[in-house]
Design an enzyme around this catalytic site. Structure first.
Site, PDB file in Angstrom:
ATOM      1  N   ASP A 269       0.792  -1.362   0.097  1.00  0.00           N
ATOM      2  CA  ASP A 269       0.068  -0.034   0.139  1.00  0.00           C
ATOM      3  C   ASP A 269       0.956   1.261  -0.113  1.00  0.00           C
ATOM      4  O   ASP A 269       2.032   1.166   0.556  1.00  0.00           O
ATOM      5  CB  ASP A 269      -0.944   0.023   1.245  1.00  0.00           C
ATOM      6  CG  ASP A 269      -2.007   0.840   0.882  1.00  0.00           C
ATOM      7  OD1 ASP A 269      -2.121   1.753  -0.102  1.00  0.00           O
ATOM      8  OD2 ASP A 269      -3.334   0.844   1.756  1.00  0.00           O
TER       9      ASP A 269
HETATM   10  C1  BGC Z   1      -4.943   3.162  -0.132  1.00  0.00           C
HETATM   11  C2  BGC Z   1      -5.174   2.346  -1.153  1.00  0.00           C
HETATM   12  C3  BGC Z   1      -4.876   3.072  -2.590  1.00  0.00           C
HETATM   13  C4  BGC Z   1      -3.642   3.763  -2.465  1.00  0.00           C
HETATM   14  C5  BGC Z   1      -3.261   4.426  -3.815  1.00  0.00           C
HETATM   15  C6  BGC Z   1      -3.671   4.340  -0.156  1.00  0.00           C
HETATM   16  O1  BGC Z   1      -3.721   5.109   0.701  1.00  0.00           O
HETATM   17  O2  BGC Z   1      -4.973   2.596   1.158  1.00  0.00           O
HETATM   18  O3  BGC Z   1      -6.315   1.918  -1.357  1.00  0.00           O
HETATM   19  O4  BGC Z   1      -4.969   2.071  -3.369  1.00  0.00           O
HETATM   20  O5  BGC Z   1      -3.410   4.721  -1.660  1.00  0.00           O
HETATM   21  O6  BGC Z   1      -3.955   5.645  -3.845  1.00  0.00           O
END
Ligand code: BGC
Length: 748
Positions: A269
Site C-alpha cells: 500500500d
Molecule cells: C490506499 C489504497 C490505494 C492507495 C493508492 C492508499 O492510501 O489505502 O487503497 O490504492 O492509497 O491511492
C-alpha cells in the site's frame, strides 16, 4: 494407395502453410515474441537484465508507476485506483490531479453496492467494464477490488468492501477479478489482510487467532487468488502478528505465495513499506508510495531512497543479500507485464461509453435494497399533476468526489433529485427542500464538483421549511445518510457512532408527523442505526451508486426496476448490540511507551450475523434481507441423497415461484448448520446463493452443490480444514433471518 499418400502429404503441407501464414516466424528475442509461453519470455528477459535494472523494477518511479526496462523496450507498470473507477491522472510526485482534460471516467457503484446485488453476473459485468476503462487509460494494475470484512460498522472504508460475510465477498470477487483481467489489466486485490479499521491504520496490530483468520478474514483473498487467478495483491497498512503486512512473512511467504501458490505481484500500500530487510526477504515485490524525506515534500528522485531501491542495491553489492529474492520479484513483475501490456493480442479497451453508463446504472439499481414497504407505498404511484417532495442534502450532493483514494473525477453524476426529475418529467412536479446541512466539502485532491452547498439557515428553519412543504406533497422522499467526508464513509478515519449524522433524525420525525407517504432513502456504505424506522412508511438502502446513481435509484422507486438488492451486512438496532464490546477489540489499546495499538479480535469468528445469532440479539435488518414488489414462494426443498462422503458432493434443490403480479428477482440463499461439532461453531454460515430472475407466475428450480469445504472449520491443531462426520443441515433461506426450509443430511 499412392493417391491417398499424395493427398496426405498435400494436406500436411497445407496445414503447415496455413500455420506459418497465421503465425509468421518471429525473429527477435524470445521475450518480445508475443506467441512464446509467458514463462519462457520471463526467463529470457531476466537473463538480459543488469542488477540495476532488476532493482529498478521493485519500487516506484512516480506516484503511480514503477519502472520497466527502457533498454529492452519493456514498458513501465502503471497503477491506478480503483476500485470503482479510474482515478484521474496525478502529478508525477503528488496526489494532486494533473489537470488532464481527457481523464474523466465512468464511475461504477461502490463495491458495497455491487455486493448488495448478490449477483455474480453483475460482478463480471463490473469487472469487465472497469477493466476496459483501465485498459483504455493504459493502466496495467487496477488497485482493487477490496475484500476486507465489515467487522465494525464504524470502519470508514466499508463502502469499498463487500460486506460482512467471507463467502459473499469471495463469490463476488472472483468474477470481478476475471472480468478485469480479461482486458489484460491486473486486478490488485486489497488490503491483505485483517485491515478492518481506519483508526490508527498504520499503527494498529491486529491480534487474530488462526481459526478466525482462515475462516473470516482470508477466504475472499484466497478465492480471488485461486479461483479468480488474481495477478496482484496489495499488502495492507496495519500489522499482524507484530509485523507490517506489506512484508509480513506469515501472510505473504507462508500463506499467499506458499500455501496458495500465488504467482503474481505483491504491491505495497502507498507508504506501507517500512523496512528493507523485511521487504526483501518477506515477499514484497513492488514498493509504492513510501514517504522518504524527499518524497514527502514532492521533491523528485526520492525514489532512490526507497527501502527496495539504493539500500537493496547496496545490500546485494556488499553481499548481505543474494539475487535469489530479487530474481523472484522480477520474475513476478515481468510475468505481470507479459500478462498485461506485453500480452499477445493486446487490446485497447474503451472509456466513458454508453455501455459503461448502462452497466453502472444496472449494477447500482440491482443493489438497491428495499428494507421496508408498508402498505406498498412503493413503487411510487404517481398520478398526472402529483407533487413529490424530495428532502435532504444527499439528494443533491455529488458523492463521487471524496472518500479518499477511491475519489473520482467523472464524466457526469446524476444525483437522486435529478434522477427523480428525469423519471417524472412532464408527469409530476418534483420539488426539493434542504432539510439539513451536512458536509459542504466539494473537492478532493484538486478535483471539484463545482457545487456550492453552503446554506447558513438554522436546523429549525430548514426543518420547518421541509415540514411545511411536505404538507402539500403526495409523496415525501427523504434522501439522507452518510457522505464521503472524514468520519463518514471515508478512508483515513472511522465513524464515531452508527447514528445518522447532522440531526437527520429530527428531520425524518418532522416529516413523518405531516406525511403518510414518507419514503426514507439512506445512502451509506456502512450500517446505520434506524431508531426512527417505525416512523417511515418505506425505507430504502441506497449506496454510492456511481455516475448513474440518481437514475438507478429512481428506477427502483418508480418500479421500472423491481428491487432485488440484499443487505451484505447486518444492521443492528444500536452499535452496542454488535460484536465489538470492549475497547481492546476496537479501537484497540495503545500500550504504554509503544507507538502501536493492539486490536484484539476477541469476538473470533462471531462477526456480523454469526454474532447476533450466537447471542440471540435481534437486529433491525438481517444480513441478506431485502424486499421486492412481488413475492416468492419456496417449495420442494430436498437433497438428492440422505448423505454424502467427504470426497463427494450433495445436490440440494428448491423450487422458487414468483407468486406476485410483476416480474422480479429473488436471492435464494444456502446456509449450512453443523448442530453437533467438537468446537463451538456459528449457528449457520452462508455457503451458496443464486439470484433468479422470474416472470410473474414463473417457477425455477435452484440447485446448490455442497462439498466438504462447505462443511469445514479451520482446525488449529491440524493447521488445516476439517469436516467432521455427522449430521448437518442445509438451510434454504431468503435472508439470514428468514429460513424457508431445512434439509438435514449426513456427512459419512
Ligand atoms: C490506499 C489504497 C490505494 C492507495 C493508492 C492508499 O492510501 O489505502 O487503497 O490504492 O492509497 O491511492
Amino acid at each position: 494407395m499412392i493417391f491417398m499418400k499424395r493427398t496426405l502429404i498435400l494436406s500436411v503441407a497445407a496445414i503447415m502453410f496455413a500455420a506459418c501464414c497465421s503465425q509468421p516466424k518471429f525473429d527477435g528475442p524470445v521475450y518480445l515474441n508475443p506467441n512464446a509461453p509467458v514463462e519462457e519470455r520471463v526467463e529470457d528477459a531476466l537473463a538480459r537484465m543488469t542488477l540495476e535494472e532488476k532493482v529498478g523494477m521493485t519500487h516506484a518511479q512516480s506516484k503511480f508507476s514503477s519502472r520497466g526496462v527502457p533498454r529492452l523496450g519493456i514498458p513501465e507498470v502503471w497503477h491506478t485506483d480503483g476500485p470503482h473507477g479510474i482515478r484521474p491522472e496525478v502529478l508525477w510526485d503528488e496526489w494532486e490531479q494533473a489537470g488532464w482534460t481527457n481523464d474523466s471516467c465512468t464511475a461504477f457503484p461502490a463495491l458495497v453496492n455491487l455486493a448488495a446485488t448478490w449477483d455474480k453476473e453483475m460482478a463480471l459485468l463490473f469487472g469487465r467494464s472497469i477493466g476496459e476503462e483501465a485498459r483504455y487509460r493504459k493502466k496495467n494494475i487496477l488497485l482493487g477490488p477490496g475484500v476486507n470484512i465489515c467487522r465494525t460498522p464504524l470502519n470508514g472504508r466499508n463502502f469499498e468492501y463487500m460486506g460482512e460475510d467471507p463467502y459473499l465477498s469471495g463469490a463476488m470477487v472472483v468474477p470481478y477479478v476475471k472480468g478485469v483481467q480479461e482486458n489484460g489489466v491486473a486486478a490488485c486485490v486489497k488490503h491483505y489482510a485483517v485491515n478492518n479499521q481506519e483508526f490508527q491504520r498504520t499503527q494498529s496490530n491486529s491480534v487474530v487467532d488462526d481459526r478466525t483468520l482462515h475462516e473470516i478474514y482470508l477466504p475472499a483473498f484466497k478465492a480471488a487468488v485461486q479461483e479468480g487467478g488474481a495477478w496482484s495483491i496489495m499488502g495492507s497498512y496495519n500489522l499482524y502478528n507484530g509485523q507490517y503486512n506489506c512484508h509480513n512473512k506469515k501472510l505473504l511467504m507462508d500463506i499467499l505465495k506458499g500455501d496458495w501458490g500465488f504467482d503474481g505481484v505483491v504491491v505495497s500500500d502507498w507508504g506501507g513499506c517500512r523496512d528493507s530487510e523485511e521487504a526483501i526477504m518477506n515477499g514484497l515485490d513492488i514498493e509504492m508510495g513510501t514517504w522518504t524525506e524527499g518524497m514527502q515534500f514532492g521533491a523528485t528522485d526520492g525514489y532512490n531512497l526507497y527501502h527496495m531501491a539504493d539500500p537493496y542495491l547496496k545490500g546485494i553489492r556488499e553481499g548481505k543479500y543474494t539475487t535469489k529474492e530479487l530474481d523472484d520479484k522480477v520474475r513476478r513483475i515481468l510475468r505481470l507485464i507479459f500478462r498485461t501490456s506485453m500480452r499477445p493480442g493486446h487490446n485497447y479497451g474503451r472509456f466513458v461509453c454508453p455501455e459503461h453508463y448502462q452497466a453502472a446504472r444496472d449494477i447500482s439499481a440491482a443493489g438497491v435494497v428495499l428494507l421496508k414497504n408498508e402498505e406498498n407505498v412503493l413503487p411510487l404511484a404517481v398520478e398526472e399533476g402529483a407533487r413529490i417532495l424530495v428532502v435532504g442534502e444527499n439528494a443533491i450532493k455529488k458523492m463521487l468526489v471524496g472518500g479518499g483514494s477511491s475519489s473520482l473525477k467523472t464524466a457526469y453524476e446524476v444525483t437522486p433529485l435529478e434522477g427523480l426529475q428525469n423519471a417524472f418529467a412532464g408527469k409530476a412536479e418534483v420539488v426539493w427542500a434542504r432539510g439539513y446541512v451536512g458536509d459542504t466539502t466539494t473537492s478532493f485532491d484538486n478535483v471539484d464538483t463545482g457545487q456550492d452547498l453552503t446554506d447558513d439557515r438554522s436546523p429549525e428553519v430548514l426543518i420547518a421549511e421541509a415540514a411545511d412543504m411536505a404538507k402539500n406533497a403526495d409523496y415525501v422522499i427523504f434522501v439522507g445518510g452518510l457522505n464521503k467526508s472524514g468520519y463518514q464513509d471515508c478512508e483515513g478515519t472511522d465513524r464515531l457512532d452508527t447514528d445518522l449524522p447532522y440531526n437527520q433524525q429530527d428531520v425524518i420525525e418532522a416529516l413523518a408527523a405531516v406525511s403518510d407517504k414518507l419514503v426514507v432513502v439512506n445512502i451509506s456504505g456502512s450500517p446505520v442505526s434506524m431508531p426512527w424506522a417505525d416512523k417511515a412508511d418505506a425505507i430504502v438502502q441506497g449506496w454510492y451508486g456511481g455516475t448513474e446513481s440518481g437514475n438507478a435509484l429512481a428506477d427502483v422507486l418508480t418500479g421500472k426496476v423491481n428491487p432485488s438488492g440484499r443487505l451484505p451486512f447486518s444492521v443492528p438496532f444500536k452499535y452496542s448490540d454488535g460484536p465489538i464490546q470492549t475497547l481492546r477489540q476496537y479501537p484497540g489499546i495503545q500500550e504504554e511507551g509503544s507507538e502501536f495499538w493492539q486490536t484484539h479480535y476477541d469476538e473470533g469468528v462471531y462477526v456480523g450475523y454469526r454474532w447476533y445469532e450466537a447471542n440471540d440479539i435481534p437486529v433491525q435488518w438481517a444480513f441478506g434481507h431485502g424486499l421486492s414488489y412481488t413475492s416468492f414462494e419456496y417449495s420442494n426443498a430436498k437433497a438428492a441423497k440422505a448423505s454424502m462422503k467427504a470426497d463427494g458432493t450433495l445436490k440440494v434443490t428448491v423450487d422458487v415461484k414468483n407468486t406476485g403480479d410483476c416480474d422480479g428477482a429473488e436471492v435464494v440463499q444456502l446456509y449450512i448448520a453443523d448442530p453437533v461439532a467438537s468446537i463451538d461453531r456459528p449457528s449457520k454460515e452462508l455457503k451458496g446463493f443464486e439470484k433468479v430472475y422470474l416472470k410473474a407466475g414463473e417457477t425455477a428450480k435452484v440447485t446448490f452443490e455442497i462439498d466438504a469445504a462447505d462443511l469445514s472449520f479451520y482446525d488449529v491443531a491440524k493447521g488445516g480444514w476439517t469436516a467432521e462426520p455427522g449430521e448437518f443441515q442445509a438451510l434454504i433461506a431468503s435472508s439470514s433471518a428468514d429460513v424457508r426450509a431445512t434439509v438435514p443430511f449426513e456427512l459419512k
